[in-house]
Design an enzyme around this catalytic site. Sequence first.
Site, mmCIF file in Angstrom:
data_model
loop_
_atom_site.group_PDB
_atom_site.id
_atom_site.type_symbol
_atom_site.label_atom_id
_atom_site.label_comp_id
_atom_site.label_asym_id
_atom_site.label_seq_id
_atom_site.Cartn_x
_atom_site.Cartn_y
_atom_site.Cartn_z
ATOM 1 N N GLU A 86 -6.331 7.604 -4.193
ATOM 2 C CA GLU A 86 -6.295 8.783 -3.317
ATOM 3 C C GLU A 86 -7.365 9.791 -3.755
ATOM 4 O OE1 GLU A 86 -4.487 8.206 -0.894
ATOM 5 O OE2 GLU A 86 -2.435 7.622 -1.385
ATOM 6 N N CYS A 143 0.823 -1.216 0.000
ATOM 7 C CA CYS A 143 0.000 0.000 0.000
ATOM 8 C C CYS A 143 0.860 1.271 0.000
ATOM 9 C CB CYS A 143 -0.961 -0.064 1.179
ATOM 10 S SG CYS A 143 -2.440 0.945 0.993
ATOM 11 N N HIS A 144 0.883 2.027 1.099
ATOM 12 C CA HIS A 144 1.723 3.223 1.195
ATOM 13 C C HIS A 144 3.123 2.907 1.723
ATOM 14 C CE1 HIS A 144 -2.421 4.845 1.224
ATOM 15 N NE2 HIS A 144 -1.888 5.812 0.526
#
Length: 241
Positions: free
Chosen positions: A173, A141-142
């Site tokens: 996002e 993910c991030h």
Amino acid sequence: MPARKALIAVTSATATLFNGKERTGLFISEALHPYRALVAAGFEVDLASETGSYTADWLSQQPDFLHGEDLAIWNDLDSEFRQKLDHMRPAAEILADSAAEYGLFYASAGHAALIDYPTARALQQIAEQVWAAGGVVASVCHGPAIFADLRDRATGTPIIQGRRITGFTTEAEETMGIMAELRGLGAEMVEELAQRLGAKYERSAGIWDDFHVVDGRLVTGQNPASATSTALAAIEVFDKQ
């Protein structure tokens, strides 16, 4: 062969999102799912954040993301996962005395990772040591925010340079309606980081699809749904070393 021991990195940052109404931090399943996969594969697993603390992400505690056995483990403060998470050491302490023990590094995430991972030097140095010793480095993910200053010690270049990676999409996002708030935090999107460091960013057609990319000893997953498959792929790479 590197030791069958893994470190799951956790973000220590927190911030408000969704028009300041909710708080981001660790996306719980992105640490819990790899933890469960790694333990099942016979790894000794530790967790660490840059400061030794964490905040649970609001969204990650909603029923769509946390339910069934995962919810039971999270709610049980005496579960092994909660004990290790709630009492994890600052990364600098691990770096000082036991970083060389790890054969696999997995960066869990949550939007808050965009805040502290780029400058989390102790976590980055642990990952660099794992990489230098021939181990596996993974993120979800991030989590690729950790790659902002994570280098191959043999060449001095970013470990993702010239490699294929994935991570949370910019489209997601924007779909979530939080881009302006993320920009206000000074956050660099995963796709932007990949371009800046010379990596090839890949993604699935759907922003919420289970999708991961393997490029040698580098394994990355796109979103929360990819946390388990990314861990399983990282384990497969490790076992082939």
